[in-house]
Design a protein around this motif. Structure first.
Motif, PDB file in Angstrom:
ATOM      1  N   ARG A   1       0.839  -1.204   0.000  1.00 18.44           N
ATOM      2  CA  ARG A   1       0.000   0.000   0.000  1.00 18.44           C
ATOM      3  C   ARG A   1       0.870   1.248   0.000  1.00 18.44           C
ATOM      4  O   ARG A   1       2.063   1.186  -0.264  1.00 18.44           O
ATOM      5  N   LYS A   2       0.277   2.375   0.315  1.00 15.35           N
ATOM      6  CA  LYS A   2       0.990   3.658   0.269  1.00 15.35           C
ATOM      7  C   LYS A   2       2.203   3.691   1.189  1.00 15.35           C
ATOM      8  O   LYS A   2       3.211   4.307   0.874  1.00 15.35           O
ATOM      9  N   VAL A   3       2.122   3.013   2.316  1.00 16.06           N
ATOM     10  CA  VAL A   3       3.267   2.972   3.236  1.00 16.06           C
ATOM     11  C   VAL A   3       4.460   2.315   2.538  1.00 16.06           C
ATOM     12  O   VAL A   3       5.588   2.806   2.611  1.00 16.06           O
TER      13      VAL A   3
ATOM     14  N   PHE B   1      -5.446 -13.053   1.623  1.00 16.63           N
ATOM     15  CA  PHE B   1      -4.103 -13.624   1.581  1.00 16.63           C
ATOM     16  C   PHE B   1      -3.386 -13.326   0.266  1.00 16.63           C
ATOM     17  O   PHE B   1      -2.230 -12.914   0.268  1.00 16.63           O
ATOM     18  N   ASP B   2      -4.065 -13.514  -0.861  1.00 22.13           N
ATOM     19  CA  ASP B   2      -3.412 -13.283  -2.154  1.00 22.13           C
ATOM     20  C   ASP B   2      -2.987 -11.819  -2.317  1.00 22.13           C
ATOM     21  O   ASP B   2      -1.916 -11.538  -2.853  1.00 22.13           O
ATOM     22  N   ASP B   3      -3.812 -10.885  -1.850  1.00 23.11           N
ATOM     23  CA  ASP B   3      -3.452  -9.468  -1.915  1.00 23.11           C
ATOM     24  C   ASP B   3      -2.281  -9.163  -0.995  1.00 23.11           C
ATOM     25  O   ASP B   3      -1.387  -8.383  -1.333  1.00 23.11           O
ATOM     26  N   TYR B   4      -2.282  -9.780   0.188  1.00 26.38           N
ATOM     27  CA  TYR B   4      -1.193  -9.618   1.154  1.00 26.38           C
ATOM     28  C   TYR B   4       0.127 -10.079   0.544  1.00 26.38           C
ATOM     29  O   TYR B   4       1.122  -9.349   0.524  1.00 26.38           O
ATOM     30  N   LEU B   5       0.128 -11.278   0.004  1.00 25.31           N
ATOM     31  CA  LEU B   5       1.342 -11.839  -0.583  1.00 25.31           C
ATOM     32  C   LEU B   5       1.775 -11.049  -1.822  1.00 25.31           C
ATOM     33  O   LEU B   5       2.959 -10.754  -1.995  1.00 25.31           O
ATOM     34  N   LYS B   6       0.829 -10.679  -2.650  1.00 24.11           N
ATOM     35  CA  LYS B   6       1.138  -9.906  -3.854  1.00 24.11           C
ATOM     36  C   LYS B   6       1.755  -8.557  -3.482  1.00 24.11           C
ATOM     37  O   LYS B   6       2.690  -8.097  -4.138  1.00 24.11           O
TER      38      LYS B   6
ATOM     39  N   ASN C   1       5.364  -7.470  -4.817  1.00 26.90           N
ATOM     40  CA  ASN C   1       5.469  -6.257  -5.645  1.00 26.90           C
ATOM     41  C   ASN C   1       6.433  -5.243  -5.029  1.00 26.90           C
ATOM     42  O   ASN C   1       7.194  -4.586  -5.748  1.00 26.90           O
ATOM     43  N   PHE C   2       6.413  -5.122  -3.708  1.00 28.77           N
ATOM     44  CA  PHE C   2       7.316  -4.212  -3.034  1.00 28.77           C
ATOM     45  C   PHE C   2       8.766  -4.581  -3.357  1.00 28.77           C
ATOM     46  O   PHE C   2       9.563  -3.729  -3.730  1.00 28.77           O
ATOM     47  N   PHE C   3       9.086  -5.847  -3.250  1.00 23.51           N
ATOM     48  CA  PHE C   3      10.470  -6.270  -3.479  1.00 23.51           C
ATOM     49  C   PHE C   3      10.863  -6.199  -4.954  1.00 23.51           C
ATOM     50  O   PHE C   3      12.033  -6.026  -5.271  1.00 23.51           O
TER      51      PHE C   3
END
Length: 84
Positions: free
Chosen positions: A34-36, A69-74, A78-80
């Motif tokens: 997210r934005k953070v 869960f899928d959004d959390y993992l994604k 994506n961040f990395f």
């Protein structure tokens, strides 16, 4: 985490960047997608550790998280992708 805590957290990161202090971050990863997470990309974090609380969607749902869960993992993946 409330908005004031997030603001203070980024004030600390700004100060550490200004004076050259190395900062490591340990997180459950929930905010990275997210934005953070986007804002964290502006800081030279020395190390990022993620403690993934559950190995799969079934056990993740038992924790009654507000995330899917899928959004959390994604979000974590994506961040990395943005920092490598």
């Amino acid at each position: 985490m409330n908005l004031r805590c997030i603001q203070i957290f980024f004030e600390i990161l700004s100060y550490s960047k200004k004076v050259g202090i190395k900062v490591g971050l340990t997180t459950n990863g929930a905010g990275l997608g997210r934005k953070v997470g986007e804002k964290l990309l502006d800081y030279p974090l020395y190390q990022i550790d993620i403690s993934v609380q559950t190995p799969d969607a079934k056990s993740f749902n038992l924790r009654k998280s507000h995330l899917v869960f899928d959004d959390y993992l994604k979000g974590i993946l994506n961040f990395f992708q943005h920092i490598t």
